[in-house]
Design a protein around this motif. Structure first.
Motif, mmCIF file in Angstrom:
data_model
loop_
_atom_site.group_PDB
_atom_site.id
_atom_site.type_symbol
_atom_site.label_atom_id
_atom_site.label_comp_id
_atom_site.label_asym_id
_atom_site.label_seq_id
_atom_site.Cartn_x
_atom_site.Cartn_y
_atom_site.Cartn_z
ATOM 1 N N ASP A 177 0.902 -1.165 -0.139
ATOM 2 C CA ASP A 177 0.107 -0.039 -0.025
ATOM 3 C C ASP A 177 0.851 1.400 -0.055
ATOM 4 O OD1 ASP A 177 -2.320 1.810 0.103
ATOM 5 O OD2 ASP A 177 -3.179 0.481 1.690
ATOM 6 N N SER A 178 0.019 2.481 -0.085
ATOM 7 C CA SER A 178 0.756 3.777 -0.151
ATOM 8 C C SER A 178 1.512 3.848 1.289
ATOM 9 C CB SER A 178 -0.237 4.847 -0.577
ATOM 10 O OG SER A 178 -0.903 5.103 0.482
ATOM 11 N N MET A 179 2.478 4.833 1.299
ATOM 12 C CA MET A 179 2.966 5.051 2.742
ATOM 13 C C MET A 179 2.060 5.887 3.351
ATOM 14 S SD MET A 179 5.950 8.022 1.532
ATOM 15 C CE MET A 179 5.647 9.242 0.608
ATOM 16 N N ASN A 181 -1.521 5.488 3.733
ATOM 17 C CA ASN A 181 -2.269 4.620 4.207
ATOM 18 C C ASN A 181 -1.519 3.854 5.393
ATOM 19 O OD1 ASN A 181 -4.443 5.467 2.663
ATOM 20 N ND2 ASN A 181 -4.159 3.731 1.184
ATOM 21 N N LEU A 182 -0.550 3.448 5.007
ATOM 22 C CA LEU A 182 0.224 2.466 5.914
ATOM 23 C C LEU A 182 0.845 3.382 7.402
ATOM 24 C CD1 LEU A 182 1.525 -0.245 6.817
ATOM 25 C CD2 LEU A 182 3.638 0.528 5.659
ATOM 26 N N GLU A 183 1.328 4.589 7.183
ATOM 27 C CA GLU A 183 1.353 5.662 8.398
ATOM 28 C C GLU A 183 0.113 5.672 9.052
ATOM 29 O OE1 GLU A 183 4.416 9.191 9.465
ATOM 30 O OE2 GLU A 183 3.870 8.789 7.207
ATOM 31 N N PHE A 184 -0.954 5.912 8.155
ATOM 32 C CA PHE A 184 -2.087 6.157 8.997
ATOM 33 C C PHE A 184 -2.448 5.031 10.066
ATOM 34 C CE2 PHE A 184 -6.847 5.447 9.088
ATOM 35 C CZ PHE A 184 -7.157 6.494 9.806
ATOM 36 N N ALA A 185 -2.638 3.832 9.442
ATOM 37 C CA ALA A 185 -2.981 2.692 10.192
ATOM 38 C C ALA A 185 -1.945 2.317 11.368
ATOM 39 C CB ALA A 185 -2.939 1.553 9.359
ATOM 40 N N GLY A 193 9.031 0.116 12.482
ATOM 41 C CA GLY A 193 9.608 0.427 11.093
ATOM 42 C C GLY A 193 8.878 0.102 10.363
ATOM 43 N N LEU A 194 8.482 1.050 8.999
ATOM 44 C CA LEU A 194 7.482 0.729 7.838
ATOM 45 C C LEU A 194 8.269 0.806 6.484
ATOM 46 C CD1 LEU A 194 5.059 3.399 9.267
ATOM 47 C CD2 LEU A 194 4.991 1.212 9.840
ATOM 48 N N ALA A 195 7.446 -0.242 5.754
ATOM 49 C CA ALA A 195 7.971 -0.221 4.188
ATOM 50 C C ALA A 195 6.791 -0.186 3.434
ATOM 51 C CB ALA A 195 8.888 -1.462 4.074
ATOM 52 N N ALA A 196 6.445 0.714 2.585
ATOM 53 C CA ALA A 196 5.237 0.763 1.841
ATOM 54 C C ALA A 196 5.652 0.401 0.310
ATOM 55 C CB ALA A 196 4.817 2.231 1.940
ATOM 56 N N SER A 197 4.588 0.516 -0.490
ATOM 57 C CA SER A 197 4.935 0.191 -2.110
ATOM 58 C C SER A 197 5.789 -0.853 -2.213
ATOM 59 C CB SER A 197 5.664 1.756 -2.663
ATOM 60 O OG SER A 197 4.884 2.544 -2.554
ATOM 61 N N LYS A 246 -4.961 3.141 -8.279
ATOM 62 C CA LYS A 246 -4.246 2.946 -6.799
ATOM 63 C C LYS A 246 -2.624 3.528 -7.216
ATOM 64 C CE LYS A 246 -2.586 -0.334 -3.453
ATOM 65 N NZ LYS A 246 -2.681 -1.826 -3.261
ATOM 66 N N LEU A 247 -2.326 4.462 -6.782
ATOM 67 C CA LEU A 247 -1.044 5.109 -6.899
ATOM 68 C C LEU A 247 0.007 4.957 -5.738
ATOM 69 C CD1 LEU A 247 -1.635 8.384 -8.949
ATOM 70 C CD2 LEU A 247 -0.756 6.238 -9.936
ATOM 71 N N THR A 248 1.008 4.334 -5.661
ATOM 72 C CA THR A 248 2.045 4.436 -4.680
ATOM 73 C C THR A 248 3.284 5.120 -5.166
ATOM 74 O OG1 THR A 248 2.841 2.206 -4.928
ATOM 75 C CG2 THR A 248 0.960 2.343 -3.794
ATOM 76 N N HIS A 249 4.369 5.132 -4.376
ATOM 77 C CA HIS A 249 5.530 5.716 -4.706
ATOM 78 C C HIS A 249 6.199 5.038 -5.715
ATOM 79 C CE1 HIS A 249 9.960 6.036 -4.578
ATOM 80 N NE2 HIS A 249 9.738 7.270 -4.657
#
Length: 398
Positions: A177-179, A181-185, A193-197, A246-249
Motif C-alpha cells: 500500500d501507499s506510505m 495509508n500505512l502510516e495512518f494505520a 519500522g514501515l516499508a510501503a509500495s 491505486k497510486l503508490t511511490h
C-alpha cells in the motif's frame, strides 16, 4: 436528472459509479448523503448520470437473469469435473505433498526460540496478514486509494507496542500500500519500522518525532512512466464501472476487484497488452493479482527491503553476534520474496544458534515452512511473543 443513493451491501453499488454509496444502518451517513443529493449542482448530477447511463441502458434485467442462470450452469459443470478427479491425479498428489510439507506453526517452539535469542527481527506483511483482507464487494466504491483504511485489532496494536519497546527487537510492517495509508494505520506505534509500495520506500523505526521516508532506487524514471501510463489507465477506468486507480511511490495499480467480474477481467486483458506496448522503453513489469493489475519497476519486490532490514540490523545491533531470531509472516504471492530473502540470509549467517520462522497465512504452495490459518492467528502470535494477553495494558493503546 436525479441522484441514485445505493446501499453498499447491494450488488448495484459495485456497478453504478455515479451513485452515492451509504451504509443503511448508519443513520448519519444516510442523512448526509440525502442532503448531498438534494443540494447537488445540476452539472454534477449530469456527470454522475453520464457515468452510468451506457451500462444501465444496455443491461436490462432479463440479461442479468440469463447471466446468473448461465453462471449457475457453468458452476455445476465445473463441480462435475472436479468430482471426476481421482486421488492419484497430479492435482491430488500435489495437494497431498503440500499437506505433508507445510507444518502448522508451533507457538511453543516459537516462544522458546524468541526467549533464547538476543537480537531479533520481526517482519510482518500488512494487508491479509496483520489486517484481514476485505471480502469481495464489502467496499465497492472507494473514496481513498489502497486498503479500506482499517487498522489492526487492538490486541495486535498493543502487542506491537510492547515488542517495539524491547531494545532487542527490530520490528517492521511491510505493505504494498501507499506510505500515507500505512502510516495512518500503524504509524503511531513508537519504534515500529514501515516499508510501503512493496518496499520501494521505507521509514526506519523512531521513538518520537516525524518519520523520515527513504526510497530505494530501481533505475526507473517513475514520473515519465506515469505520464505514459495514466492516460491509458484513466481510459479503462472511465469505461469500467467500479474500477479505480491505486497510486503508490513505486507502482501504478488499476483495481477491478469491485467490478462485474467478467467485464473487469475482460478489460484487464485488453489493458495489459496496451500498457506493455506503451511502456516498452521502460524497465518495468506487470503484476496481475486477483482483481488488480500493477505496473512496477522490474527489480522491485519485497525481498529487497527484507534483505536490507536484516543486513542493517546485523550491522548496527549485532554486536558481533549477528541476528539470532527472524520471524517473517505474509499471506500472498508478493510475500514469497520476503521468505526467500530470510532463507538466503539464514544460509549465509555465521551465527551459531539462530532461528528463522517463515510463516504463511493460509495453507498453500509457499516457500514458508509454517502456516497459520488467518489474520486472527497472526494477532495471537504477536500477543504471545509480547508476553501474553495478561501482560498487555489496554491503557497503553497507541
Amino acid at each position: 436528472p436525479g441522484v441514485v443513493i445505493a446501499s453498499e451491501f447491494s450488488a448495484v453499488s459495485s456497478i453504478l459509479n455515479g451513485a452515492l454509496r451509504v451504509n443503511p444502518f448508519d443513520i448519519q451517513m444516510c442523512v448526509t448523503s440525502i442532503d448531498c443529493a438534494l443540494s447537488m449542482s445540476p452539472n454534477e448530477r449530469d456527470a454522475r448520470r453520464g457515468r452510468d447511463i451506457d451500462f444501465v441502458s444496455t443491461c436490462p434485467s432479463g440479461l442479468w437473469t440469463r447471466n446468473v442462470l448461465r453462471d449457475l450452469s457453468d458452476t455445476m459443470l465445473e463441480s462435475k469435473k472436479l468430482d471426476g478427479v481421482g486421488e492419484n491425479s497430479p492435482e491430488s498428489i500435489l495437494a497431498r505433498e503440500i499437506e505433508l510439507g507445510l507444518e502448522r506453526l508451533d507457538l511453543g517452539a516459537l516462544i522458546s526460540a524468541y526467549e533464547e535469542s538476543k537480537n531479533r527481527v520481526i517482519i510482518i506483511d500488512f494487508n491479509g496478514t496483520l489486517v484481514a483482507k476485505e471480502p469481495s464487494g464489502k467496499y465497492l466504491k472507494r473514496e481513498i486509494l489502497g486498503t479500506s483504511g482499517y487498522k489492526p485489532p487492538q490486541s495486535a496494536m498493543l502487542a506491537l507496542c510492547r515488542l517495539c519497546a524491547d531494545p532487542r527487537n527490530t520490528v517492521y510492517v511491510v505493505s504494498g500500500d501507499s506510505m500515507q495509508n500505512l502510516e495512518f494505520a500503524v504509524g503511531n506505534i513508537p519504534g515500529l519500522g514501515l516499508a510501503a509500495s512493496n518496499g520501494g520506500c521505507f521509514a526506519d523505526p523512531i521513538k518520537h518525532g516525524t518519520r523520515l521516508w527513504k526510497y530505494l532506487d530501481f533505475g526507473v524514471d517513475w514520473e515519465a512512466v506515469k505520464k505514459v501510463a495514466m492516460p491509458i489507465i484513466s481510459k479503462y477506468t472511465a469505461r469500467t464501472n467500479g474500477s479505480f486507480v491505486k497510486l503508490t511511490h513505486s507502482s501504478i495499480g488499476w483495481s477491478y476487484y469491485s467490478c462485474d467480474p467478467e467485464w473487469g477481467s475482460l478489460q484487464a486483458s485488453y489493458l495489459v497488452p496496451e500498457l506493455e506496448a506503451a511502456l516498452n522503453a521502460f524497465d518495468v513489469r506487470f503484476v496481475a493479482l486477483k482483481g488488480i493489475v500493477e505496473v512496477v519497476p522490474r527489480k522491485l519486490h519485497k525481498g529487497h527491503i527484507v534483505a536490507k532490514i536484516l543486513d542493517d540490523t546485523r550491522a548496527h545491533k549485532g554486536n558481533g553476534n549477528g541476528v539470532d531470531f527472524a520471524l517473517c509472516m505474509g499471506d500472498d504471492i508478493s510475500d514469497e520474496k520476503m521468505f526467500t530473502s530470510v532463507i538466503s540470509f539464514e544460509a549465509e549467517s555465521d551465527c551459531p544458534n539462530s532461528y528463522a520462522f517463515n510463516v504463511a497465512v493460509g495453507k498453500k504452495p509457499t516457500h514458508a515452512s509454517f502456516f497459520v490459518d488467518d489474520a486472527s492467528d497472526v494477532a495471537d502470535v504477536l500477543v504471545a511473543l509480547s508476553g501474553g494477553a495478561d501482560s498487555i495494558d489496554p491503557n497503553n493503546a497507541p
